[in-house]
Design an enzyme around this catalytic site. Structure first.
Site, short mmCIF file in Angstrom:
data_model
loop_
_atom_site.label_atom_id
_atom_site.label_comp_id
_atom_site.label_asym_id
_atom_site.label_seq_id
_atom_site.Cartn_x
_atom_site.Cartn_y
_atom_site.Cartn_z
N ARG A 118 1.16 -1.17 -0.40
CA ARG A 118 0.50 -0.09 -0.20
C ARG A 118 0.91 1.46 0.14
O ARG A 118 1.79 1.42 1.02
CB ARG A 118 -0.95 0.31 1.15
CG ARG A 118 -2.40 -0.93 1.15
CD ARG A 118 -3.22 -0.65 0.64
NE ARG A 118 -4.15 -1.03 0.22
CZ ARG A 118 -5.22 -2.36 -0.55
NH1 ARG A 118 -3.62 -2.86 -1.60
NH2 ARG A 118 -5.67 -3.25 -0.37
N GLU A 121 -3.99 7.97 -4.73
CA GLU A 121 -4.86 7.12 -5.81
C GLU A 121 -6.06 7.53 -5.89
O GLU A 121 -6.73 7.86 -5.63
CB GLU A 121 -4.69 5.99 -5.65
CG GLU A 121 -3.55 4.76 -5.43
CD GLU A 121 -3.58 3.37 -4.84
OE1 GLU A 121 -3.98 3.38 -5.55
OE2 GLU A 121 -2.19 3.16 -4.21
N HIS A 137 -1.91 1.04 -9.29
CA HIS A 137 -2.58 -0.11 -8.36
C HIS A 137 -2.95 -1.60 -9.78
O HIS A 137 -4.14 -1.27 -9.36
CB HIS A 137 -3.68 0.59 -8.02
CG HIS A 137 -3.83 -0.80 -6.16
ND1 HIS A 137 -3.99 -0.14 -5.56
CD2 HIS A 137 -3.83 -1.56 -6.24
CE1 HIS A 137 -4.48 -0.62 -4.40
NE2 HIS A 137 -3.92 -1.50 -5.33
C1 DGY Z 1 -5.81 -5.82 -2.98
O1 DGY Z 1 -6.52 -6.63 -3.00
O2 DGY Z 1 -5.67 -5.61 -1.98
C2 DGY Z 1 -5.22 -5.71 -3.62
O3 DGY Z 1 -3.75 -4.33 -3.63
C3 DGY Z 1 -6.36 -5.54 -5.37
O4 DGY Z 1 -6.35 -4.27 -5.68
#
Ligand code: DGY
Length: 324
Positions: free
Chosen positions: A237, A266, A284
């Protein structure tokens, strides 16, 4: 009487059809006006929510008086206020496992692209700059045999490590909350403190979930511990990294490069990262393959369906809410 389900992000038509077999399904439609207004209007009558990429907590769910389950089409659940949901007895489910290999593939794509300057030199070729043999200023760095550091050796971290060890003969270091004896055995992975890992690894891949503990886990101090020749890859993240500090390190050349799939904010509409040829910036897409997104959608539907039909869902994030 059928229960009502509301989608809080785009859902594919098969998913909507499948849900409609058991539930009344509401899918906000941008053609009908403001999506947020449609969401808020439907909220008081819904029993289940399904989607991804939206913050849901006390403020957003105060009117959701009948809500029983939030089914997230993601493995990460940092968008949800888990304590609040649990306090209200609302189940939260996610979609682990089905995206492990695709996300690890993407992690490795970022390692390769950053090291061998794939995206940068693709743009160079297409811009017509390739008029003679490539010289040292455009050379990349090897991946095979270099040391790979995994920060957060969960399922995805282990899948990245396997690619590195078995495909590229890379020694593996890892840091995290616990030792992984089986992976140490399987891959010869060696445990390090985060500081040691940062100092030793040639590639550092971040795969930790976002929490209060991991917010800005990698800041100015940590970046300064890394080798000048190292590459940082983030598939976890964005807020795990202090982005301005990273940009500074990339601009000053105190870090060789970064491969990024996630950002502090984002979508990333504008950023100094766009001016940096040593940063690979993806939108992402860790789990964004046709097969994996379908598997995630199927699993999220299954979790939602179980919860609303009174069965314990397969992927429950807050089992306390089930007990309650
Ligand atoms: C998640 O599933 O958490 C991924 O980042 C998907 O986008």
């Amino acid at each position: 009487m059928k229960k009502t389900v509301l989608a809080f992000s785009r859902v594919n038509p098969q998913m909507a059809e499948r849900l409609a077999q058991d539930f009344n399904v509401i899918i906000p439609d941008p053609k009908q006006g403001d999506i947020a207004a449609q969401f808020n209007e439907a909220l008081p009558e819904v029993h289940g929510l399904i989607g991804a990429g939206r913050k849901l907590g006390r403020e957003q769910l105060a009117d959701a008086k009948n809500l029983q389950v939030v089914s997230s089409i993601s493995v990460g659940y940092d968008n949800y206020d888990v304590d609040y949901l649990t306090e209200r007895g609302i189940l939260l489910t996610n979609t682990p496992d089905v995206l492990t290999e695709s996300t690890a593939d993407l992690g490795f794509a970022l390692i390769m692209s950053s090291a061998r300057r794939v995206a940068e030199l693709d743009a160079y070729t297409k811009a017509g700059h390739w008029t003679r043999s490539i010289e040292p200023p455009h050379f990349g760095t090897d991946v095979h045999g270099k040391t790979l550091g995994i920060v957060g050796m969960g399922n995805i971290g282990a899948a990245v490590a396997r690619r590195g060890r078995l495909g590229f003969n890379m020694p593996i270091l890892y840091s995290g909350n616990s030792r992984k004896a089986a992976l140490e055995q399987e891959l010869g992975a060696q445990f390090r403190t985060l500081d040691q890992l940062l100092a030793e690894a040639d590639f550092v891949c971040l795969v930790v979930p976002l929490s209060d503990k991991t917010h800005h886990l990698i800041g100015r101090r940590e970046l300064a511990l890394m080798k000048k020749s190292a590459i940082l890859v983030n598939i976890s993240r964005g807020p795990v990294v202090d982005e301005p500090a990273l940009i500074e390190a990339l601009q000053n050349g105190t870090l060789r490069g970064a491969g990024l799939d996630v950002y502090e904010k984002e979508p990333l509409a504008e950023s100094p990262l766009f001016q940096l040829s040593n940063a690979v910036t993806l939108p992402h897409i860790g789990s964004a393959t046709t097969e994996t997104r379908q598997a995630m959608a199927d699993l999220a539907c299954q979790n939602l369906r179980s919860a609303l039909l009174g069965e314990r869902p397969q992927n429950l994030v807050n089992p306390q809410a089930w007990k309650a």
